[in-house]
Scaffold this active site. Structure first.
Site: not given
Ligand code: ATP
Ligand code: MG
Length: 332
Positions: A115, A196, A199
């Site tokens: 990040k 990965k 969001k």
């Molecule tokens: P941000 O980009 O804002 O960090 P994010 O997509 O990484 O958002 P989080 O809210 O950080 O989402 O994570 C929520 C849950 O989803 C956590 O348990 C994380 O491990 C899981 N997660 C996030 N991205 C993935 C992915 N690409 N594949 C599988 N699990 C995921």
């Molecule tokens: Mg995340």
């Protein structure tokens, strides 16, 4: 043997609409735990501000996240849903744990490296994030923390800090275990399969949101980056196609080996992609129906988090009082 249920705690940041990674790697598995465990699902809005958020968007996304949790099957009558900032205890415990954490350990965290590489201004909250996450977990003495693969290192830190506190003072915290599924734990971007799915990725074509309509899902999967070839393989060498196969297998709950077997006679990617899209459309249909039914019912969503606060605040207060006493803070 005690027949008390073990405790599960986890959450998703209100940083945007939930995507397929959040669903397959997280929420879809969480809803299967409701009867076996005492489940606490929270909305980590204090984590969300480690990257700048527009206040109105954060406010909206927080309540919307509650709606999405429920739509994903987290029935508020069988689990507790709460908002992190509503509870006194998370940031207080984080401060104490921070005083036990070597700085070098924080600089080594993958998420901080990822990040901070993507953002121009890096604030200390982003570095401090894993300590706050440790506090979230330890405050409720969670036994299990279901997450995607990306959070494994953070749960390891929570374990280290629990052990360190317990040996420095006395037995206080449960040592939490990460719960990470084999398929779905790391869903990759449809456009850059080496990263990965996130969001916070500004490229919406790289991400399937759980609210995407069937046509949008078909279009995004059809346009997903693949290699030049035709073999449907789980070999990570073929990043794009391995990601789609992983998505298909997680969505239909089969193993990667069974997935490879199923598609071994396919001579091109297009018919495979069509099946992936169909599986996703079927998987997300009930989620979308439920989401549409509750997303604008603010009164109901507010009542869910109000009840959540009432359930967890006494637990947080109890843990924090114990910690304060042990470290030598005078009681009020
Ligand atoms: P941000 O980009 O804002 O960090 P994010 O997509 O990484 O958002 P989080 O809210 O950080 O989402 O994570 C929520 C849950 O989803 C956590 O348990 C994380 O491990 C899981 N997660 C996030 N991205 C993935 C992915 N690409 N594949 C599988 N699990 C995921
Ligand atoms: Mg995340």
């Amino acid at each position: 043997m005690s027949d008390e249920k073990k405790i599960v705690l986890t959450g998703m940041q209100p940083t945007g609409l939930l995507h397929l990674g959040n669903f397959l790697g997280a929420a879809h598995n969480w809803q299967k735990m409701l009867d076996q465990y005492t489940c606490y699902f929270f909305i980590p809005n204090q984590h969300a501000i480690t990257i700048h958020q527009v206040p109105a968007n954060l406010r909206h996304a927080t309540l919307n996240c509650v709606a999405q949790y429920i739509a994903c099957g987290l029935d508020p009558n069988r689990c507790t849903i709460f908002v992190q900032s509503h509870i006194i205890g998370h940031t207080e415990l984080a401060w104490i744990l921070g005083c036990l954490t070597p700085l070098g350990q924080l600089y080594r965290m993958h998420q901080f490296k990822d990040k901070s590489a993507k953002n121009e201004s890096i604030y200390s909250g982003l570095l401090y994030y894993p300590i706050l996450m440790a506090a979230d977990i330890l405050l409720y003495n969670a036994d299990f923390v279901p997450t995607g693969e990306d959070q494994r290192q953070h749960v390891e830190l929570a374990r280290d800090l629990a052990e360190k506190f317990n040996t420095t003072y006395s037995e206080t915290f449960t040592i939490p275990m990460p719960l990470i599924e084999k398929t779905g734990a790391r869903i990759m971007s449809l456009k850059s399969p080496e990263c990965k799915m996130s969001k916070s990725d500004p490229d919406s074509s790289a991400t399937i949101y759980i609210t995407d309509e069937p046509k949008v899902i078909q279009k995004k999967i059809a346009a997903a980056v693949t290699d030049s070839g035709s073999k449907i393989s789980a070999n990570p060498k073929y990043q794009g196609i391995a990601n789609l196969l992983n998505i298909y297998c997680a969505a239909t709950e089969i193993t990667l080996a069974d997935g490879e077997e199923k598609f071994k006679t396919y001579a091109a990617y297009a018919p495979f992609k069509k099946e992936v899209a169909e599986a996703l459309i079927a998987l997300l249909e009930p989620v979308q129906k439920k989401y549409q039914a509750i997303k604008d019912d603010k009164k109901y969503l507010q009542s869910v988090i109000q009840k959540g606060s009432e359930t967890v605040q006494p637990i947080a207060h109890h843990t924090l009082s114990k910690v304060y006493r042990k470290i030598g803070f005078l009681e009020r």
